[in-house]
Scaffold this active site. Structure first.
Site, short mmCIF file in Angstrom:
data_model
loop_
_atom_site.label_atom_id
_atom_site.label_comp_id
_atom_site.label_asym_id
_atom_site.label_seq_id
_atom_site.Cartn_x
_atom_site.Cartn_y
_atom_site.Cartn_z
N TYR A 247 6.82 -8.48 8.66
CA TYR A 247 6.41 -7.08 8.73
C TYR A 247 6.67 -6.52 10.12
CZ TYR A 247 3.64 -7.94 4.48
OH TYR A 247 3.24 -8.27 3.21
N ARG B 18 -3.57 -4.73 7.60
CA ARG B 18 -4.60 -3.75 7.96
C ARG B 18 -5.77 -4.42 8.67
NH1 ARG B 18 -6.84 -1.23 3.05
NH2 ARG B 18 -5.79 -2.80 1.79
N ASP C 112 0.84 -1.20 0.00
CA ASP C 112 0.00 0.00 0.00
C ASP C 112 0.88 1.25 0.00
OD1 ASP C 112 -2.36 -1.47 0.08
OD2 ASP C 112 -2.41 -1.51 2.27
N ASP D 119 -6.45 1.81 7.71
CA ASP D 119 -5.12 2.38 7.89
C ASP D 119 -5.22 3.89 8.00
OD1 ASP D 119 -5.42 3.40 5.30
OD2 ASP D 119 -4.00 2.01 4.39
#
Length: 299
Positions: A72, A178, A44, A86
């Site tokens: 992550y 997310r 993203d 987000d």
């Protein structure tokens, strides 16, 4: 003047925040005059970190790069829900998170570890009715989302500073971080959204070995950053051909002199007698067959 070597491989890019994955590809195509390039696994615009860019015939290997395990570092903000899950979305609900403790969050994490069912965000690229979900969302349409099976193999809380905390995550492909942030907030009863995200690893590609986009575009010897095509295939067994079997592969025939395929390996990376990566082999009834052959690559 000799022709430069054909491009075949990957760039391991540290994507800057604020750019879409497609923006990165366009800059590389234009800036380096590369005809064929694509990414393996979207990030993203909010996110930074590993974006695998497939170059030349490397685009035919994107499915293997995307299927690898990911790591992550995610920053989660408690108390505010957004429509995109987000920080780029509109706030749709606010709650006071001041009573939430670190122990409460840590006690919740095992529920989101292992093989779980996860609903994707409405603002995502998953297609429904021939359109991506985010396109339907922008049109004001809502659809019933279906849960998807994902795997989160490791989930730990590494930083705590209420109302934010940081998670270190190891997961399989298809996991929406997310959604993870949103679901944790929902379980705590105060809502949450993803405030920052960095992909620190994707298979063999790590943040420590990534190159910044500006560095790549402004370096005269940018080809030095091109990683070999088998970088994304190191989880596969390797097969090395003799001269006769190399000819068989060149003509799309089954090699004859190599060992049978093991039962737990559906694919193998294949090398010429000179040690060059030339193909992916597919196992069928214990016999290796040509699956994807790369003898005439083209950038």
């Amino acid at each position: 003047m000799p022709k430069p070597p054909e491009l075949f491989g990957f760039f391991n890019i540290d994507k800057p925040a604020g750019m879409t994955s497609h923006d990165v590809i366009n800059k590389i195509r234009r800036g380096l005059r590369i005809k064929k390039a694509g990414h393996a696994g979207t990030l993203d615009p909010l996110a930074t970190g590993i974006l695998i860019v497939c170059v030349g015939a490397g685009t035919r290997l994107s499915e293997y790069a995307m299927a690898s395990q990911k790591r992550y570092r995610a920053r989660v903000l408690l108390g505010k829900e957004t429509d995109t899950y987000d920080a780029e979305g509109e706030v749709v609900a606010e709650h006071d998170p001041s009573h939430i403790t670190q122990n409460q969050v840590e006690a919740l994490l095992p529920q989101f570890t292992g093989d779980i069912q996860q609903f994707p965000p409405m603002y995502s690229a998953i297609k429904r009715e021939g359109k991506k979900l985010y396109e339907l969302a922008r049109e004001g349409k809502t659809v019933e989302l279906e849960a998807r099976a994902v795997t989160i193999s490791a989930l730990t809380l590494s930083e705590w500073q209420l109302p934010e905390f940081t998670l270190d995550i190891t997961c399989g492909s298809g996991t929406y971080i997310r959604s993870l942030a949103h679901d944790i907030g929902a379980n705590l009863g105060v809502g949450a959204h993803l405030s920052a995200l960095t992909r620190t690893a994707s298979g063999a590609f790590t943040l420590e070995n990534a190159v910044g986009l500006d560095t790549l575009l402004n370096t005269e010897n940018w080809r030095d950053f091109l990683l070999p095509p088998d970088t994304a295939l190191m989880h596969m067994p390797d097969v090395h051909l003799d001269a006769d079997d190399f000819v068989h592969i060149q003509h799309g025939r089954t090699p004859q002199a190599i060992a049978p395929a093991p039962p737990d390996a559906p694919f193998a990376r294949c090398y010429s007698p000179d040690g060059d990566f030339i193909a992916i082999l597919r196992a069928e009834d214990g016999i290796w067959h040509p699956h994807k052959v790369f003898l005439n690559t083209d950038s």
